[in-house]
Design a protein around this motif. Structure first.
Motif, short mmCIF file in Angstrom:
data_model
loop_
_atom_site.label_atom_id
_atom_site.label_comp_id
_atom_site.label_asym_id
_atom_site.label_seq_id
_atom_site.Cartn_x
_atom_site.Cartn_y
_atom_site.Cartn_z
N PHE A 185 0.82 -1.20 0.00
CA PHE A 185 0.00 0.00 0.00
C PHE A 185 0.87 1.26 0.00
CE2 PHE A 185 -3.50 -2.56 2.29
CZ PHE A 185 -3.93 -3.06 1.07
N LYS A 186 2.00 1.22 0.70
CA LYS A 186 2.89 2.37 0.73
C LYS A 186 3.55 2.63 -0.62
CE LYS A 186 4.04 1.95 5.65
NZ LYS A 186 5.10 1.62 6.63
N SER A 187 3.64 1.60 -1.45
CA SER A 187 4.29 1.75 -2.75
C SER A 187 3.32 2.05 -3.89
CB SER A 187 5.09 0.49 -3.10
OG SER A 187 4.23 -0.63 -3.24
N LEU A 188 2.01 2.10 -3.57
CA LEU A 188 1.04 2.42 -4.61
C LEU A 188 1.26 3.84 -5.12
CD1 LEU A 188 -2.25 0.93 -3.07
CD2 LEU A 188 -0.91 -0.01 -4.95
N PRO A 189 1.17 4.06 -6.41
CA PRO A 189 1.37 5.42 -6.96
C PRO A 189 0.28 6.37 -6.48
CG PRO A 189 0.57 3.92 -8.66
CD PRO A 189 0.90 3.07 -7.48
N THR A 190 0.66 7.60 -6.23
CA THR A 190 -0.30 8.59 -5.75
C THR A 190 -1.32 8.95 -6.82
OG1 THR A 190 1.23 10.37 -6.35
CG2 THR A 190 1.32 9.55 -4.08
N ASP A 191 -0.93 8.77 -8.09
CA ASP A 191 -1.84 9.12 -9.18
C ASP A 191 -2.54 7.90 -9.78
OD1 ASP A 191 0.43 8.01 -10.24
OD2 ASP A 191 0.57 9.39 -11.94
N LYS A 192 -2.67 6.85 -8.97
CA LYS A 192 -3.30 5.61 -9.46
C LYS A 192 -4.72 5.87 -9.94
CE LYS A 192 -4.86 3.96 -4.93
NZ LYS A 192 -4.60 5.24 -4.25
N GLN A 193 -5.14 5.10 -10.95
CA GLN A 193 -6.46 5.28 -11.55
C GLN A 193 -7.47 4.26 -11.03
OE1 GLN A 193 -6.32 5.78 -15.92
NE2 GLN A 193 -4.10 5.80 -15.73
N TYR A 194 -7.28 3.79 -9.81
CA TYR A 194 -8.16 2.76 -9.28
C TYR A 194 -8.26 2.87 -7.76
CZ TYR A 194 -3.50 0.69 -8.65
OH TYR A 194 -2.19 0.49 -8.33
N PHE A 195 -9.32 2.29 -7.23
CA PHE A 195 -9.47 2.16 -5.79
C PHE A 195 -8.82 0.84 -5.38
CE2 PHE A 195 -13.03 4.70 -7.30
CZ PHE A 195 -12.96 5.81 -6.47
N ALA A 196 -8.08 0.85 -4.28
CA ALA A 196 -7.32 -0.34 -3.88
C ALA A 196 -7.80 -0.88 -2.54
CB ALA A 196 -5.83 0.00 -3.78
N ALA A 197 -7.78 -2.21 -2.43
CA ALA A 197 -8.16 -2.86 -1.18
C ALA A 197 -7.40 -4.17 -1.05
CB ALA A 197 -9.66 -3.12 -1.13
N GLY A 198 -7.10 -4.57 0.17
CA GLY A 198 -6.44 -5.85 0.43
C GLY A 198 -7.46 -6.91 0.80
N VAL A 199 -7.24 -8.12 0.31
CA VAL A 199 -8.13 -9.24 0.62
C VAL A 199 -7.28 -10.41 1.12
CG1 VAL A 199 -9.83 -10.86 -0.28
CG2 VAL A 199 -9.78 -8.51 -1.14
N PRO A 200 -7.22 -10.62 2.43
CA PRO A 200 -6.41 -11.72 2.97
C PRO A 200 -7.10 -13.06 2.84
CG PRO A 200 -7.50 -10.55 4.75
CD PRO A 200 -7.85 -9.81 3.48
N GLY A 201 -6.31 -14.10 2.60
CA GLY A 201 -6.87 -15.45 2.52
C GLY A 201 -6.24 -16.26 1.41
N LEU A 202 -6.39 -17.57 1.49
CA LEU A 202 -5.85 -18.46 0.46
C LEU A 202 -6.72 -18.44 -0.78
CD1 LEU A 202 -4.64 -21.71 2.26
CD2 LEU A 202 -3.27 -19.90 1.25
N PHE A 203 -6.09 -18.28 -1.93
CA PHE A 203 -6.87 -18.21 -3.17
C PHE A 203 -7.36 -19.57 -3.65
CE2 PHE A 203 -2.40 -17.62 -5.00
CZ PHE A 203 -2.18 -18.97 -5.20
N GLN A 204 -6.98 -20.65 -2.97
CA GLN A 204 -7.55 -21.95 -3.34
C GLN A 204 -9.02 -22.06 -2.95
OE1 GLN A 204 -4.50 -21.65 -2.05
NE2 GLN A 204 -3.09 -22.83 -3.31
#
Length: 246
Positions: free
Chosen positions: A118-137
């Motif tokens: 999240f700290k490395s996301l660009p300040t001018d990003k063209q999207y809303f960002a969210a984290g989703v924890p969990g196994l993708f299986q």
């Protein structure tokens, strides 16, 4: 089908001396090349196969999920490639079309270091960002809620160590090793069965989460038919040695 892991082993987070971010230059370069190579395929798939009018609802929201991103910055490049391709597709309908908004979900283990990304996301990003924890299986999102799923160099990792590999009374006991080179057929078959279970569960989950007409890009290493796994012997022996030294 629920998918229950036995342990979580994410990459070491943060930006300290022993973090993944400070000790992954070779991996980042290799993965970057794969992401850039996939850019052309993603652009073609969106241009030729994605029916915007079919998949995007009246809310004009386009959702993207990157699964198993760890803490590297390559995921940001991959997401921007997808959004760039979507914008090009949208522009092909004419200048007066209302552009969609983008929601991006970054997924990895529950104990993964989401803050570093999240700290490395660009300040001018063209999207809303969210984290989703969990196994993708297993299931991570509501049914028919994703328009594009991306996963790069993550799906080949097993979600857990098969119990047969660590049971000294099992024919598939792997003598404490983390790989199957120079091992018995029972060991290789156990690894194969675990991967089959994981990939089947992954695909079943995504089939429910993707909207009708949605797209998915999966990048993962594999061996062509007829190529022996033994050529990986040196790499995995070195990797396991380093692991034990830590």
């Amino acid at each position: 089908m629920a998918y229950i892991p036995t342990a979580s082993s994410p990459m070491k987070g943060g930006v300290g001396q022993y973090s993944y971010a400070q000790n992954s230059s070779a991996q980042l370069l290799f993965f970057r090349q794969a992401v850039e190579a996939a850019k052309v395929l993603i652009k073609e798939a969106i241009a030729e196969k994605l029916d915007i009018k079919q998949v995007i609802s009246s809310s004009k929201l386009f959702t993207v999920a990157d699964l198993g991103y760890s803490v590297g910055i390559n995921t940001i490049i991959a997401v921007e490639n997808i959004i760039e391709s979507m914008n090009l597709k949208h522009q092909s309908f004419g200048p007066n079309q209302e552009a969609p908004e983008f929601q991006v979900f970054f997924n990895d283990h529950v104990s993964n270091d989401f803050n570093t990304l999240f700290k490395s996301l660009p300040t001018d990003k063209q999207y809303f960002a969210a984290g989703v924890p969990g196994l993708f299986q297993g299931r991570l999102f509501p049914k028919a809620s994703l328009h594009f799923v991306h996963s790069s160099y993550a799906l080949h990792w097993l979600s857990k160590v098969p119990k047969e590999l660590i049971d000294k009374n099992s024919p598939a006991w792997n003598k404490g090793r983390i790989h199957y080179t120079n091992s018995l057929k029972e060991v290789r078959d156990t690894y194969s069965a675990q991967f089959k279970e994981g990939i089947e569960s992954f695909l079943n989950a995504r089939a429910q989460e993707l909207v009708s007409g949605g797209l998915m890009t999966l990048i993962m290493p594999c061996l062509p038919d007829g190529i022996s796994y033994l050529h990986l012997k040196i790499f995995w022996k070195l990797a396991s040695t380093k692991w034990l030294m830590r």
